[in-house]
Design a protein around this motif. Sequence first.
Motif, mmCIF file in Angstrom:
data_model
loop_
_atom_site.group_PDB
_atom_site.id
_atom_site.type_symbol
_atom_site.label_atom_id
_atom_site.label_comp_id
_atom_site.label_asym_id
_atom_site.label_seq_id
_atom_site.Cartn_x
_atom_site.Cartn_y
_atom_site.Cartn_z
ATOM 1 N N PHE A 53 35.846 44.638 49.215
ATOM 2 C CA PHE A 53 35.380 44.750 50.600
ATOM 3 C C PHE A 53 35.606 46.155 51.146
ATOM 4 C CE2 PHE A 53 36.080 44.350 55.204
ATOM 5 C CZ PHE A 53 34.874 43.765 55.572
ATOM 6 N N ILE A 54 36.791 46.714 50.889
ATOM 7 C CA ILE A 54 37.086 48.068 51.375
ATOM 8 C C ILE A 54 36.125 49.078 50.757
ATOM 9 C CG2 ILE A 54 38.782 49.934 51.280
ATOM 10 C CD1 ILE A 54 40.959 47.794 51.559
ATOM 11 N N CYS A 55 35.892 48.953 49.457
ATOM 12 C CA CYS A 55 34.985 49.892 48.779
ATOM 13 C C CYS A 55 33.574 49.811 49.345
ATOM 14 C CB CYS A 55 34.968 49.600 47.281
ATOM 15 S SG CYS A 55 36.474 50.036 46.412
ATOM 16 N N LEU A 56 33.110 48.587 49.628
ATOM 17 C CA LEU A 56 31.750 48.405 50.132
ATOM 18 C C LEU A 56 31.638 48.778 51.611
ATOM 19 C CD1 LEU A 56 30.764 44.972 48.532
ATOM 20 C CD2 LEU A 56 29.673 47.163 48.052
ATOM 21 N N HIS A 57 32.549 48.238 52.408
ATOM 22 C CA HIS A 57 32.418 48.330 53.866
ATOM 23 C C HIS A 57 32.969 49.637 54.413
ATOM 24 C CE1 HIS A 57 31.898 46.946 57.907
ATOM 25 N NE2 HIS A 57 33.197 46.926 58.169
ATOM 26 N N ARG A 58 34.113 50.049 53.908
ATOM 27 C CA ARG A 58 34.735 51.267 54.417
ATOM 28 C C ARG A 58 34.330 52.509 53.628
ATOM 29 N NH1 ARG A 58 36.349 50.034 59.475
ATOM 30 N NH2 ARG A 58 37.614 48.115 59.512
ATOM 31 N N GLY A 59 34.231 52.342 52.310
ATOM 32 C CA GLY A 59 33.930 53.499 51.471
ATOM 33 C C GLY A 59 32.457 53.756 51.257
ATOM 34 N N GLY A 60 31.612 52.754 51.531
ATOM 35 C CA GLY A 60 30.184 52.922 51.317
ATOM 36 C C GLY A 60 29.800 52.988 49.848
ATOM 37 N N TRP A 61 30.677 52.507 48.976
ATOM 38 C CA TRP A 61 30.396 52.529 47.548
ATOM 39 C C TRP A 61 29.383 51.455 47.195
ATOM 40 C CZ3 TRP A 61 35.339 53.334 44.081
ATOM 41 C CH2 TRP A 61 36.009 54.474 44.516
ATOM 42 N N ARG A 62 28.758 51.631 46.052
ATOM 43 C CA ARG A 62 27.935 50.597 45.443
ATOM 44 C C ARG A 62 28.620 50.129 44.158
ATOM 45 N NH1 ARG A 62 22.381 49.940 47.001
ATOM 46 N NH2 ARG A 62 22.014 51.050 48.963
ATOM 47 N N PHE A 63 28.136 49.017 43.622
ATOM 48 C CA PHE A 63 28.831 48.458 42.463
ATOM 49 C C PHE A 63 28.712 49.341 41.221
ATOM 50 C CE2 PHE A 63 28.729 44.537 44.979
ATOM 51 C CZ PHE A 63 30.052 44.171 44.845
ATOM 52 N N LYS A 64 27.758 50.247 41.191
ATOM 53 C CA LYS A 64 27.680 51.178 40.064
ATOM 54 C C LYS A 64 28.862 52.141 40.079
ATOM 55 C CE LYS A 64 24.608 54.483 42.406
ATOM 56 N NZ LYS A 64 23.276 55.157 42.344
ATOM 57 N N HIS A 65 29.547 52.240 41.235
ATOM 58 C CA HIS A 65 30.769 53.039 41.325
ATOM 59 C C HIS A 65 32.011 52.144 41.268
ATOM 60 C CE1 HIS A 65 27.747 55.365 43.866
ATOM 61 N NE2 HIS A 65 27.917 56.116 42.792
ATOM 62 N N ILE A 66 31.925 50.972 41.915
ATOM 63 C CA ILE A 66 33.089 50.081 41.986
ATOM 64 C C ILE A 66 33.469 49.554 40.611
ATOM 65 C CG2 ILE A 66 33.955 47.892 42.908
ATOM 66 C CD1 ILE A 66 32.143 48.339 45.338
ATOM 67 N N ILE A 67 32.487 49.131 39.816
ATOM 68 C CA ILE A 67 32.794 48.518 38.527
ATOM 69 C C ILE A 67 33.443 49.510 37.562
ATOM 70 C CG2 ILE A 67 31.771 47.460 36.463
ATOM 71 C CD1 ILE A 67 29.894 45.945 38.340
ATOM 72 N N PRO A 68 32.919 50.742 37.402
ATOM 73 C CA PRO A 68 33.640 51.698 36.530
ATOM 74 C C PRO A 68 35.059 51.987 37.010
ATOM 75 C CG PRO A 68 31.410 52.460 36.922
ATOM 76 C CD PRO A 68 31.635 51.299 37.846
ATOM 77 N N PHE A 69 35.246 52.103 38.334
ATOM 78 C CA PHE A 69 36.581 52.363 38.877
ATOM 79 C C PHE A 69 37.521 51.197 38.577
ATOM 80 C CE2 PHE A 69 39.426 52.147 42.722
ATOM 81 C CZ PHE A 69 40.255 53.179 42.325
ATOM 82 N N SER A 70 37.035 49.974 38.798
ATOM 83 C CA SER A 70 37.874 48.807 38.533
ATOM 84 C C SER A 70 38.109 48.617 37.035
ATOM 85 C CB SER A 70 37.246 47.549 39.136
ATOM 86 O OG SER A 70 35.980 47.266 38.561
ATOM 87 N N LEU A 71 37.157 49.054 36.208
ATOM 88 C CA LEU A 71 37.338 48.983 34.754
ATOM 89 C C LEU A 71 38.462 49.906 34.305
ATOM 90 C CD1 LEU A 71 36.511 48.024 31.935
ATOM 91 C CD2 LEU A 71 34.760 49.822 31.918
ATOM 92 N N ILE A 72 38.538 51.085 34.900
ATOM 93 C CA ILE A 72 39.633 52.013 34.582
ATOM 94 C C ILE A 72 40.970 51.366 34.911
ATOM 95 C CG2 ILE A 72 40.720 54.203 35.233
ATOM 96 C CD1 ILE A 72 37.873 55.321 35.659
ATOM 97 N N LEU A 73 41.039 50.696 36.067
ATOM 98 C CA LEU A 73 42.274 50.013 36.450
ATOM 99 C C LEU A 73 42.582 48.861 35.501
ATOM 100 C CD1 LEU A 73 41.857 49.952 40.342
ATOM 101 C CD2 LEU A 73 43.418 51.367 39.002
#
Length: 362
Positions: free
Chosen positions: A157-177
């Motif tokens: 939610f923070i990534c989408l709503h506050r950061g303006g990210w899309r899932f093409k950015h969220i998924i690689p970031f979460s994959l690293i984690l």
Amino acid sequence: MDITVASTHKTAKVNYPNLDLMKFFLALLVVEIHTRPLKCFYFAETLIEGIDVLAVPLFFLASGFLCFRDLNYASFGVVISAGTERVRNTIIKLLRLYLIWTLLYLPLTIFGNVLLGKNLLHGSLSFIRGTLFVGENYYSWPLWYLLASIVGFTLVFICLHRGGWRFKHIIPFSLILLLLGYGITYVQGWDGAPVYLAVPIRIYCRVFGSSRNGLFEGFFYIAVGAALGLKWDQLNRVPLLLEFAAVAFGLAGTYLVSNDAHLPFCAIASIGLFLLSVRRYGVNLNSCALARRMSTIIYLVHMYFVVVFVYGICGQSNPDLYASNVNRPLLFLFTLSGSIIVSTLVIGVSKRMPIIKAAFGI
């Protein structure tokens, strides 16, 4: 588990009967994980261990998918919208369930502390740490999923709503984690780890226990499920053969390399199996709703039956449940039967008592 809120979107509610059946099977796998009925049968135990690792990742995927189904990116560009309200309500529902069941598991937590010989102060500090940072206390093992989901949904939610990210950015970031989570697990078991790795990991684990949490596991699987939810009406375009191939490849990796949920093998198998489970859907396909509700209740209550059997019926006193000398196939049958009976009663009563329905999240 069925932990999403009712849709606030105008699209008619779509049901996924195969997903409902899969959730019920996953709940049985969780019971198997906590009872180990095949412990004395090496080949069978090894076989099931390569599969049961998929249970919680699939629950994460399903939760993210059902919450984000039929939403779009525009829903998160404003303060109040169908998307933001649905995700907020999902997080609130998860938090409510987590607090309720942390309290309901308190008798087992106290019992476990007595077995471990902890005094009141030590037990209280352990309870605070377990509730805030680990997601579980003694014998309330299933609850880590709820806290991990709260964290995972909040991060998405923070990534989408506050950061303006899309899932093409969220998924690689979460994959690293996710992969960092495996690194933490690896260093935990590495006797010769260099000090600059061993010390910070030891400090981290003193607080959070392990990397099995919302940051290093739940975030990725919920993000993938959410991304699939945005494209729910296009998923049948994925070739059926490709989905079966993903399951086969992923399972081969869990058997031949590692069944750790932080590695790509588990992720690929889970995503492939999830895609297979949502191929069939429809507005009037609600025939397996009972299985969906039962899966949630079985997941939440089964540890009570485990403790009753091991320590009440069998009279064990070893605080290590897995080391207790009991008939494990009988433990599994007792736990599963009791959980199914309770789930049947709860579903019946919940129709007349909304408070029961809310307490079980059904």
